[in-house]
Design a protein around this motif. Structure first.
Motif, mmCIF file in Angstrom:
data_model
loop_
_atom_site.group_PDB
_atom_site.id
_atom_site.type_symbol
_atom_site.label_atom_id
_atom_site.label_comp_id
_atom_site.label_asym_id
_atom_site.label_seq_id
_atom_site.Cartn_x
_atom_site.Cartn_y
_atom_site.Cartn_z
ATOM 1 N N ALA A 125 -29.534 -22.653 29.936
ATOM 2 C CA ALA A 125 -28.244 -23.002 30.544
ATOM 3 C C ALA A 125 -27.329 -21.796 30.718
ATOM 4 N N TYR A 126 -27.755 -20.625 30.259
ATOM 5 C CA TYR A 126 -26.929 -19.429 30.393
ATOM 6 C C TYR A 126 -26.839 -19.013 31.854
ATOM 7 N N ARG A 127 -25.634 -18.695 32.318
ATOM 8 C CA ARG A 127 -25.405 -18.256 33.689
ATOM 9 C C ARG A 127 -24.706 -16.908 33.668
ATOM 10 N N ALA A 128 -25.256 -15.954 34.390
ATOM 11 C CA ALA A 128 -24.638 -14.636 34.460
ATOM 12 C C ALA A 128 -23.435 -14.685 35.397
ATOM 13 N N LYS A 129 -22.387 -13.964 35.041
ATOM 14 C CA LYS A 129 -21.182 -13.899 35.862
ATOM 15 C C LYS A 129 -21.180 -12.616 36.686
ATOM 16 N N ALA A 130 -20.482 -12.648 37.792
ATOM 17 C CA ALA A 130 -20.360 -11.468 38.641
ATOM 18 C C ALA A 130 -19.618 -10.364 37.896
ATOM 19 N N SER A 131 -19.908 -9.116 38.232
ATOM 20 C CA SER A 131 -19.204 -7.985 37.640
ATOM 21 C C SER A 131 -17.898 -7.744 38.393
ATOM 22 N N ARG A 132 -16.901 -7.303 37.653
ATOM 23 C CA ARG A 132 -15.615 -6.966 38.284
ATOM 24 C C ARG A 132 -15.680 -5.518 38.743
ATOM 25 N N ARG A 133 -15.494 -5.297 40.044
ATOM 26 C CA ARG A 133 -15.619 -3.960 40.614
ATOM 27 C C ARG A 133 -14.319 -3.188 40.462
ATOM 28 N N VAL A 134 -14.415 -2.011 39.895
ATOM 29 C CA VAL A 134 -13.280 -1.087 39.808
ATOM 30 C C VAL A 134 -13.774 0.282 40.262
ATOM 31 N N PHE A 135 -12.833 1.149 40.562
ATOM 32 C CA PHE A 135 -13.176 2.499 41.008
ATOM 33 C C PHE A 135 -12.470 3.514 40.122
ATOM 34 N N ILE A 136 -13.205 4.548 39.725
ATOM 35 C CA ILE A 136 -12.620 5.618 38.935
ATOM 36 C C ILE A 136 -12.782 6.926 39.705
ATOM 37 N N PRO A 137 -11.812 7.832 39.605
ATOM 38 C CA PRO A 137 -11.896 9.095 40.361
ATOM 39 C C PRO A 137 -12.978 10.010 39.820
ATOM 40 N N LYS A 138 -13.635 10.739 40.725
ATOM 41 C CA LYS A 138 -14.635 11.727 40.358
ATOM 42 C C LYS A 138 -14.015 13.117 40.466
ATOM 43 N N PRO A 139 -14.595 14.113 39.808
ATOM 44 C CA PRO A 139 -14.025 15.457 39.859
ATOM 45 C C PRO A 139 -13.896 16.022 41.273
ATOM 46 N N ASP A 140 -14.751 15.570 42.207
ATOM 47 C CA ASP A 140 -14.691 16.102 43.571
ATOM 48 C C ASP A 140 -13.720 15.338 44.462
ATOM 49 N N GLY A 141 -12.933 14.421 43.883
ATOM 50 C CA GLY A 141 -11.936 13.700 44.652
ATOM 51 C C GLY A 141 -12.386 12.349 45.145
ATOM 52 N N ARG A 142 -13.693 12.094 45.140
ATOM 53 C CA ARG A 142 -14.184 10.783 45.555
ATOM 54 C C ARG A 142 -14.044 9.786 44.414
ATOM 55 N N ASP A 153 -22.000 -11.460 28.924
ATOM 56 C CA ASP A 153 -23.072 -10.749 29.619
ATOM 57 C C ASP A 153 -23.364 -9.417 28.939
ATOM 58 N N LYS A 154 -22.307 -8.734 28.497
ATOM 59 C CA LYS A 154 -22.508 -7.476 27.773
ATOM 60 C C LYS A 154 -23.301 -7.705 26.484
ATOM 61 N N ILE A 155 -22.959 -8.762 25.772
ATOM 62 C CA ILE A 155 -23.637 -9.050 24.504
ATOM 63 C C ILE A 155 -25.124 -9.291 24.732
ATOM 64 N N VAL A 156 -25.434 -10.162 25.666
ATOM 65 C CA VAL A 156 -26.836 -10.500 25.909
ATOM 66 C C VAL A 156 -27.586 -9.292 26.461
ATOM 67 N N GLN A 157 -26.958 -8.546 27.348
ATOM 68 C CA GLN A 157 -27.623 -7.376 27.908
ATOM 69 C C GLN A 157 -27.951 -6.355 26.822
ATOM 70 N N ARG A 158 -27.020 -6.143 25.904
ATOM 71 C CA ARG A 158 -27.278 -5.175 24.841
ATOM 72 C C ARG A 158 -28.418 -5.649 23.936
ATOM 73 N N ALA A 159 -28.475 -6.934 23.658
ATOM 74 C CA ALA A 159 -29.566 -7.460 22.838
ATOM 75 C C ALA A 159 -30.903 -7.311 23.556
ATOM 76 N N GLN A 239 -33.261 -11.088 36.384
ATOM 77 C CA GLN A 239 -33.016 -11.465 37.773
ATOM 78 C C GLN A 239 -31.638 -12.081 37.938
ATOM 79 N N LYS A 240 -31.171 -12.839 36.962
ATOM 80 C CA LYS A 240 -29.827 -13.419 37.023
ATOM 81 C C LYS A 240 -28.766 -12.324 37.085
ATOM 82 N N TRP A 241 -28.922 -11.292 36.268
ATOM 83 C CA TRP A 241 -27.940 -10.207 36.281
ATOM 84 C C TRP A 241 -27.968 -9.450 37.603
ATOM 85 N N LEU A 242 -29.162 -9.242 38.144
ATOM 86 C CA LEU A 242 -29.266 -8.521 39.404
ATOM 87 C C LEU A 242 -28.648 -9.303 40.558
ATOM 88 N N SER A 243 -28.746 -10.630 40.484
ATOM 89 C CA SER A 243 -28.267 -11.481 41.581
ATOM 90 C C SER A 243 -26.825 -11.937 41.409
#
Length: 496
Positions: A125-142, A153-159, A239-243
């Protein structure tokens, strides 16, 4: 429990060749340590002088004994104890995912939450949730896209990562360093430096896979995983995490390809993908096609390949492009270069009137062809200039926000920043860059103190006195690469 692996994949792990002249930096490496991956379940009830192996120890033993075995029963290793350990290892102050649940909130009802999570996992019955997209600056400005997973999801993935590491840490080759237990960036840097010191390297391929994490083909990835994993529940979980897709500004997008950077499972999946696409292939290529010595160090999707012969280097680059294309990958055109580098690079370029040898960047350092006082080859490693500028810019901005804090509080904070910086960059041959960084930090501190008031009369002498108390002096903290490499690899079996 286990069954022989079917030969339906694009490349099957084979016995590594015992080619004469194999690079010393890799012969000593072996397949890497697997410490830190032991499990805690299925121990014998009776006490003995010799402790019983854990369940994951037995998985590891089987994986090491039979490189073709496919594991059919892995899901039961995801126990409540393993989920608890995974939760406790998470960063407490990490940003929450789309569920909004923080570490502290989950801990308030930890045992009940873990029992419910474990029950949902084992009844499907476990359902993976979508990831929240954020952006962080890179040294080259991108900007670099990151996917922040929901807490469960983090807990299960780490296990799951802990369970799969028992298999893949046996499989992964010695020159793969990125995101592996007991392996680090400095170990990769040491191996690369030793390759230049002891192996015949005249040409260097500095390569980077363009948008690697966003380009991983899910179909190929699942086929690669099936080489070793036959437990359908584990495969469905991945596959759940990938999708699950990503959520950005309220808009959900499907995850047709790629795996989110920042997800706990992503580094392992990336290593599995490149293990089959790159590592096993180059191991076979240099045995079958190379006319001279070939050395390789890979950290995630960044890798450096050293060649004795120019013909090998150019042939390899052409065939590598074709190899990656088969698996929906490509080399970054601006970050992939083939350059003359090594002990004879300066002389060869001087004879051609080409000036000083080119340099390349790897894991935060610019690698430079240098000479000792007695004119022997010396690999110089300097902090990448743009990295240092970016760090100084961040320090200056933070100091301006803290300029009204008590001076001792500023000193303690700034000292911790400089110590953390030196802990990584204080390598031999980098002393001048370390001293320059410390000087610029002190100038930024002086500027921030003077901005506290129009009447502030803080002098450079005053800041120097404060620095003697709070800011560590620039000094080398890491040993020479060959010394640490020899200590770490002493007694290891060669790559078989």
């Amino acid at each position: 429990m286990n069954e022989p692996r079917k030969s339906d994949g694009p490349i099957v792990p084979t016995k590594s060749p015992n080619k004469a002249g194999q690079p010393a930096a890799e012969v000593a490496e072996g397949r890497g340590s697997t410490e830190g991956n032991t499990g805690e379940q299925n121990a014998l009830r009776t006490q003995r002088r010799v402790g019983a192996p854990s369940a994951l120890d037995r998985v590891r033993q089987v994986a090491r004994r039979d490189k073709n075995v496919r594991f059919t029963a892995l899901f039961h290793h995801i126990t409540i104890d393993r989920l608890r350990a995974a939760f406790l290892s998470l960063e407490k102050r990490a940003a929450p995912g789309i569920d909004g649940v923080t570490w502290e909130q989950y801990r308030a009802g930890l045992e009940e939450n873990l029992r419910a999570l474990h029950e949902r996992l084992h009844r499907g019955a476990y359902r993976a949730k979508a990831s929240r997209r954020v952006f962080i600056p890179k040294p080259d400005g991108r900007q670099r896209p990151l996917g922040i997973a929901a807490l469960e999801d983090k807990i299960v993935q780490r296990a799951v990562v802990e369970v799969l590491n028992a298999i893949y840490e046996v499989d992964f080759l010695g020159f793969s360093y990125g995101f592996r237990p007991t392996r680090s960036q400095h170990q990769a840097l040491d191996a690369l430096a030793v390759a230049f010191l002891r192996n015949k390297v005249n040409w260097v391929l500095d390569a980077d896979v363009r948008g690697f994490f966003d380009a991983i083909d899910h179909g190929w990835l699942m086929k690669f995983l099936e080489h070793r994993i036959a437990d359908r529940r584990v495969l469905r979980l991945i596959q759940k995490w990938l999708s699950a897709g990503v959520l950005h500004d309220g808009t959900w997008s499907a995850g047709a390809v790629g795996t989110p950077q920042g997800a706990t499972i992503s580094p392992l999946l990336a290593n599995v993908y490149l293990h089959y696409v790159f590592d096993l292939w180059i191991q076979q290529w240099r045995s079958r096609h190379a006319q001279g010595a070939v050395s390789v160090v890979r950290f995630a999707d960044d890798f450096i390949v050293g060649f004795q012969r120019e013909s090998d280097a150019r042939r390899f680059l052409a065939e590598l492009r074709e190899r990656l294309r088969k698996f929906s990958l490509e080399l970054h055109p601006d970050k992939t270069r083939l350059i003359r580098f090594g002990a004879f690079a300066a002389l060869n370029r001087q004879e051609r009137g080409e000036g000083k040898p080119e340099t390349f960047d790897f894991l935060g350092f610019t690698h430079i062809c240098g000479r000792t006082r007695d004119r022997r080859f010396l690999l110089l490693r300097h902090t990448i200039a743009r990295r240092m500028r970016a760090t100084l810019h961040a320090v200056k901005a933070a100091l301006m926000k803290r300029r009204h804090d008590p001076v001792p509080a500023q000193g303690r904070w700034l000292g911790s920043v400089v110590r953390g910086y030196f802990a990584y960059y204080a390598v031999p041959t980098n002393s001048e860059k370390l001293a320059a960084f410390r000087t610029q930090v002190l100038r930024a501190w002086l500027h921030a103190l003077r901005r506290r008031s129009q009447r502030d009369q803080t002098t450079w002498e005053r800041v120097s006195h404060l620095a003697d108390r709070w800011i560590p002096r620039a000094r080398v903290q890491h040993p020479w690469p060959n010394e640490r490499f020899d200590v770490r690899t002493r007694g290891r079996s060669p790559v078989r």
